[in-house]
Design a protein around this motif. Sequence first.
Motif, PDB file in Angstrom:
ATOM      1  N   LEU A 149      41.133  34.773  39.738  1.00 60.58           N
ATOM      2  CA  LEU A 149      40.103  35.664  40.279  1.00 60.58           C
ATOM      3  C   LEU A 149      38.856  35.658  39.411  1.00 60.58           C
ATOM      4  O   LEU A 149      37.764  35.953  39.866  1.00 60.58           O
ATOM      5  CB  LEU A 149      40.629  37.098  40.384  1.00 60.58           C
ATOM      6  CG  LEU A 149      41.816  37.328  41.320  1.00 60.58           C
ATOM      7  CD1 LEU A 149      42.205  38.792  41.330  1.00 60.58           C
ATOM      8  CD2 LEU A 149      41.491  36.865  42.730  1.00 60.58           C
ATOM      9  N   PRO A 157      42.179  31.208  43.157  1.00 56.99           N
ATOM     10  CA  PRO A 157      43.404  31.813  43.688  1.00 56.99           C
ATOM     11  C   PRO A 157      44.297  30.759  44.332  1.00 56.99           C
ATOM     12  O   PRO A 157      43.810  29.808  44.937  1.00 56.99           O
ATOM     13  CB  PRO A 157      42.876  32.788  44.742  1.00 56.99           C
ATOM     14  CG  PRO A 157      41.509  33.119  44.321  1.00 56.99           C
ATOM     15  CD  PRO A 157      40.976  31.873  43.680  1.00 56.99           C
ATOM     16  N   MET A 187      49.829  38.935  43.354  1.00 52.35           N
ATOM     17  CA  MET A 187      49.308  39.966  42.444  1.00 52.35           C
ATOM     18  C   MET A 187      49.683  41.357  42.911  1.00 52.35           C
ATOM     19  O   MET A 187      49.733  41.648  44.100  1.00 52.35           O
ATOM     20  CB  MET A 187      47.788  39.855  42.322  1.00 52.35           C
ATOM     21  CG  MET A 187      47.340  38.589  41.617  1.00 52.35           C
ATOM     22  SD  MET A 187      45.625  38.698  41.044  1.00 52.35           S
ATOM     23  CE  MET A 187      45.828  39.552  39.491  1.00 52.35           C
ATOM     24  N   PHE A 197      48.960  45.648  41.721  1.00 54.33           N
ATOM     25  CA  PHE A 197      48.021  46.445  40.937  1.00 54.33           C
ATOM     26  C   PHE A 197      48.577  47.827  40.615  1.00 54.33           C
ATOM     27  O   PHE A 197      49.644  48.209  41.096  1.00 54.33           O
ATOM     28  CB  PHE A 197      46.704  46.587  41.709  1.00 54.33           C
ATOM     29  CG  PHE A 197      46.145  45.264  42.134  1.00 54.33           C
ATOM     30  CD1 PHE A 197      45.360  44.519  41.275  1.00 54.33           C
ATOM     31  CD2 PHE A 197      46.441  44.739  43.389  1.00 54.33           C
ATOM     32  CE1 PHE A 197      44.866  43.286  41.658  1.00 54.33           C
ATOM     33  CE2 PHE A 197      45.944  43.508  43.769  1.00 54.33           C
ATOM     34  CZ  PHE A 197      45.159  42.774  42.904  1.00 54.33           C
ATOM     35  N   VAL A 252      47.502  49.797  46.893  1.00 54.67           N
ATOM     36  CA  VAL A 252      46.598  49.070  47.781  1.00 54.67           C
ATOM     37  C   VAL A 252      47.273  48.750  49.117  1.00 54.67           C
ATOM     38  O   VAL A 252      47.158  47.648  49.635  1.00 54.67           O
ATOM     39  CB  VAL A 252      46.066  47.760  47.162  1.00 54.67           C
ATOM     40  CG1 VAL A 252      44.704  47.419  47.766  1.00 54.67           C
ATOM     41  CG2 VAL A 252      45.939  47.824  45.663  1.00 54.67           C
ATOM     42  N   PHE A 303      47.339  49.260  53.126  1.00 52.63           N
ATOM     43  CA  PHE A 303      46.314  49.566  54.116  1.00 52.63           C
ATOM     44  C   PHE A 303      46.830  50.706  54.997  1.00 52.63           C
ATOM     45  O   PHE A 303      47.872  50.561  55.640  1.00 52.63           O
ATOM     46  CB  PHE A 303      45.991  48.332  54.957  1.00 52.63           C
ATOM     47  CG  PHE A 303      45.364  47.217  54.156  1.00 52.63           C
ATOM     48  CD1 PHE A 303      45.017  47.401  52.826  1.00 52.63           C
ATOM     49  CD2 PHE A 303      45.106  45.983  54.737  1.00 52.63           C
ATOM     50  CE1 PHE A 303      44.427  46.385  52.082  1.00 52.63           C
ATOM     51  CE2 PHE A 303      44.512  44.957  54.001  1.00 52.63           C
ATOM     52  CZ  PHE A 303      44.182  45.164  52.677  1.00 52.63           C
ATOM     53  N   ILE A 347      47.822  36.408  56.506  1.00 52.91           N
ATOM     54  CA  ILE A 347      46.657  35.763  55.893  1.00 52.91           C
ATOM     55  C   ILE A 347      46.923  34.271  55.692  1.00 52.91           C
ATOM     56  O   ILE A 347      46.055  33.430  55.934  1.00 52.91           O
ATOM     57  CB  ILE A 347      46.342  36.401  54.516  1.00 52.91           C
ATOM     58  CG1 ILE A 347      46.137  37.900  54.648  1.00 52.91           C
ATOM     59  CG2 ILE A 347      45.145  35.725  53.862  1.00 52.91           C
ATOM     60  CD1 ILE A 347      44.822  38.340  55.141  1.00 52.91           C
ATOM     61  N   LEU A 348      48.132  33.951  55.248  1.00 51.85           N
ATOM     62  CA  LEU A 348      48.433  32.561  54.919  1.00 51.85           C
ATOM     63  C   LEU A 348      48.955  31.781  56.124  1.00 51.85           C
ATOM     64  O   LEU A 348      49.253  30.587  56.012  1.00 51.85           O
ATOM     65  CB  LEU A 348      49.476  32.515  53.787  1.00 51.85           C
ATOM     66  CG  LEU A 348      48.989  33.114  52.465  1.00 51.85           C
ATOM     67  CD1 LEU A 348      50.136  33.308  51.494  1.00 51.85           C
ATOM     68  CD2 LEU A 348      47.912  32.235  51.852  1.00 51.85           C
ATOM     69  N   ALA A 382      41.747  46.258  46.538  1.00 50.54           N
ATOM     70  CA  ALA A 382      42.071  45.699  47.855  1.00 50.54           C
ATOM     71  C   ALA A 382      41.348  44.363  48.038  1.00 50.54           C
ATOM     72  O   ALA A 382      41.917  43.410  48.579  1.00 50.54           O
ATOM     73  CB  ALA A 382      41.683  46.680  48.950  1.00 50.54           C
ATOM     74  N   LYS A 438      40.481  42.405  45.576  1.00 47.00           N
ATOM     75  CA  LYS A 438      41.198  41.475  44.685  1.00 47.00           C
ATOM     76  C   LYS A 438      42.463  40.955  45.363  1.00 47.00           C
ATOM     77  O   LYS A 438      42.777  39.770  45.280  1.00 47.00           O
ATOM     78  CB  LYS A 438      41.600  42.193  43.390  1.00 47.00           C
ATOM     79  CG  LYS A 438      40.564  42.156  42.300  1.00 47.00           C
ATOM     80  CD  LYS A 438      41.246  42.569  40.996  1.00 47.00           C
ATOM     81  CE  LYS A 438      40.245  42.997  39.949  1.00 47.00           C
ATOM     82  NZ  LYS A 438      40.930  43.599  38.792  1.00 47.00           N
ATOM     83  N   LEU A 439      43.173  41.877  46.020  1.00 50.64           N
ATOM     84  CA  LEU A 439      44.405  41.489  46.712  1.00 50.64           C
ATOM     85  C   LEU A 439      44.103  40.405  47.752  1.00 50.64           C
ATOM     86  O   LEU A 439      44.790  39.380  47.818  1.00 50.64           O
ATOM     87  CB  LEU A 439      45.041  42.706  47.388  1.00 50.64           C
ATOM     88  CG  LEU A 439      46.264  42.403  48.261  1.00 50.64           C
ATOM     89  CD1 LEU A 439      47.465  42.080  47.388  1.00 50.64           C
ATOM     90  CD2 LEU A 439      46.577  43.555  49.198  1.00 50.64           C
ATOM     91  N   MET A 440      43.071  40.635  48.559  1.00 43.79           N
ATOM     92  CA  MET A 440      42.715  39.664  49.600  1.00 43.79           C
ATOM     93  C   MET A 440      42.321  38.328  48.978  1.00 43.79           C
ATOM     94  O   MET A 440      42.695  37.272  49.466  1.00 43.79           O
ATOM     95  CB  MET A 440      41.561  40.201  50.462  1.00 43.79           C
ATOM     96  CG  MET A 440      41.911  41.424  51.283  1.00 43.79           C
ATOM     97  SD  MET A 440      43.315  41.200  52.392  1.00 43.79           S
ATOM     98  CE  MET A 440      42.543  40.384  53.765  1.00 43.79           C
ATOM     99  N   ARG A 441      41.550  38.393  47.877  1.00 43.22           N
ATOM    100  CA  ARG A 441      41.145  37.143  47.215  1.00 43.22           C
ATOM    101  C   ARG A 441      42.360  36.405  46.665  1.00 43.22           C
ATOM    102  O   ARG A 441      42.458  35.184  46.777  1.00 43.22           O
ATOM    103  CB  ARG A 441      40.163  37.445  46.081  1.00 43.22           C
ATOM    104  CG  ARG A 441      38.744  37.731  46.571  1.00 43.22           C
ATOM    105  CD  ARG A 441      37.796  37.827  45.397  1.00 43.22           C
ATOM    106  NE  ARG A 441      37.802  36.612  44.590  1.00 43.22           N
ATOM    107  CZ  ARG A 441      37.536  36.575  43.293  1.00 43.22           C
ATOM    108  NH1 ARG A 441      37.261  37.685  42.637  1.00 43.22           N
ATOM    109  NH2 ARG A 441      37.555  35.435  42.648  1.00 43.22           N
ATOM    110  N   SER A 442      43.302  37.188  46.077  1.00 42.88           N
ATOM    111  CA  SER A 442      44.482  36.543  45.492  1.00 42.88           C
ATOM    112  C   SER A 442      45.315  35.862  46.576  1.00 42.88           C
ATOM    113  O   SER A 442      46.048  34.920  46.301  1.00 42.88           O
ATOM    114  CB  SER A 442      45.321  37.551  44.716  1.00 42.88           C
ATOM    115  OG  SER A 442      46.103  38.333  45.606  1.00 42.88           O
ATOM    116  N   LEU A 443      45.182  36.351  47.823  1.00 44.28           N
ATOM    117  CA  LEU A 443      45.917  35.732  48.930  1.00 44.28           C
ATOM    118  C   LEU A 443      45.106  34.602  49.565  1.00 44.28           C
ATOM    119  O   LEU A 443      45.433  34.150  50.667  1.00 44.28           O
ATOM    120  CB  LEU A 443      46.265  36.789  49.980  1.00 44.28           C
ATOM    121  CG  LEU A 443      47.324  37.819  49.554  1.00 44.28           C
ATOM    122  CD1 LEU A 443      47.397  38.968  50.529  1.00 44.28           C
ATOM    123  CD2 LEU A 443      48.690  37.162  49.400  1.00 44.28           C
ATOM    124  N   ALA A 458      42.328  34.714  50.994  1.00 43.45           N
ATOM    125  CA  ALA A 458      41.657  35.075  52.247  1.00 43.45           C
ATOM    126  C   ALA A 458      40.163  34.791  52.134  1.00 43.45           C
ATOM    127  O   ALA A 458      39.543  35.123  51.139  1.00 43.45           O
ATOM    128  CB  ALA A 458      41.879  36.556  52.558  1.00 43.45           C
TER     129      ALA A 458
END
Lengths: 252, 284
Positions: free
Chosen positions: A56, A74, A80, A82, A86, A88, A103-104, B183, B185-190, B192
């Motif tokens: 990151l 990434p 990750m 935290f 987090v 939703f 997402i993947l 949140a 960061k989470l999306m970036r780590s995935l 996205a």
Amino acid sequence: MGLIEGTGLDKVYSTATGPLVALTNVSFTINEGEFISLVGPSGCGKSTLLSILGGLEQKTDGDLVLAGQHHDAPRRDIGMMFQTSVLFPWRTIRQNVRLPGEILGLDRKQQAERTDELLDLVGLNGFGDRYPSELSGGMRQRVALARLLAHDPRVLLMDEPFGALDEFTRETMNVELLRIWEKTGKTVVFVTHNIGEAVFLSDRIFVMTPRPGRLEGIVEVDLPRPRTTEVMRDPRYTEHVYDIRRMLGVDH
Amino acid sequence: MDMTAQATLPGTSAAAREDAVARFIAAEKRRQQQRLIRNRLLAIGFGLLVIAIWYVATEYGFVHRLIIPSPVDTFWATGRVMSADYFWPNVGVTLSEIAWGFGIGLTSGVVFGVLVAMFDTVRATLYPYLVALQAPPKIVLAPIFVTWFGFDQPSKIAVAVVMSFFPMFLNTLTGLSSVDPNAVKLMRSLTAGRWKTFRHLLLPNALPIMMAGVKLCWTLAVLGVIVGEFVGASAGIGYLIYAMNFQLDIAGVFSLIILLSVFTLVIYQLIEWLESRIIFWKQL
């Protein structure tokens, strides 16, 4: 050859008051399947190092290799977690756990099955259709743990994941995490400022000190596995905690 | 557990304790209901009091009827206005102006909000101007728009659009920008990308603030149309109000104001209902 190798890592931020050295000359090797903790006071660069490991943030200088490849972005085989869950709020627990898969672009049917297994694994069977606001803080971190494992990453990067929980819940979560880690054999890098937690969980502890952020030393934890809270009565546990306190200079 | 409770509370059986709890809960429910009824009565009572004061002040000559018509006069005027053959065509004109103004203001506000939030180049280029444009009261544009677009509907729609655009734009921008850094960061780590982050995180996260913008947008669209009609029009509710005021038909003006308020409120309630549906998780 370890799974992750860092050599002479530096991180400098440019701020209004001049350059700020967050990490200087950090070198280490992390082996596959190891449980590593990064311990140190605020400003020691442990979260920065974790961000760099996650791709990151960019290192300013040095070499970082993951599974034989240069690593600076990434990757889908890294997960990750935290300090805040987090989750939703517009997604149910199940839908939250399925986020990485969506997402993947992973197979939907497999993900549906895996989600149920993971909710089982973290002890939230039957909560799949609830919303995050209906869960306690500890339960939300369990969901975050299930989501962390959803896309089956090889490396788990955890940034003070239980730091906001009360002492009792944190201890339970530590035991659960060890159980899950032993079951899955993941490589874990775990950031904490709680020395006892680090000793209880880790194979090795990277002790970091601030101004500028440095890797002061690496402690090999000499405690048997599998561990239960019983190990906290082991004299070696107390000794490790004491050693790390001394390395951090927090003895008065 | 039971044993210790027994020990500390000698002489109370489990059945007796359960009974006490049930009675306590029933009493608590009753108290809650009484409080609810009391609050309703207070609100209704206050409304009736205001109407009574209005009635006494006007019917007994404390205030001249040409300044404030009595509630009775207003009631009859409402019937008269609503059954007049000129009424519904004028309503139609105003409603379609409001619909267009609200629709265009809302859509353009959302589109510009998204573009400015998501693209740095767009932000750098447009944001300073959009903020500067927001400063002057938009009503000053009404006369100019009549000059530009004429006495018909387009000038009213234009006023409604410029008035309703800004709250929608700013709330969309604010909503998309106020997101938990972890949140992101989470999306970036995935891994996205921009679009997936927008769809899965930024947009749903922005909806509560955006819905607040929709409500503002609606109120201002109505205001814009009526102001536009005051400045220069040949049809519409605003035009009728203006004309009746000129003819000293104050009771007629009052009835129109009341009808317009009721209409605005009904749509406002509808938007609030939609809001509770769209951002259902805020009620949980």
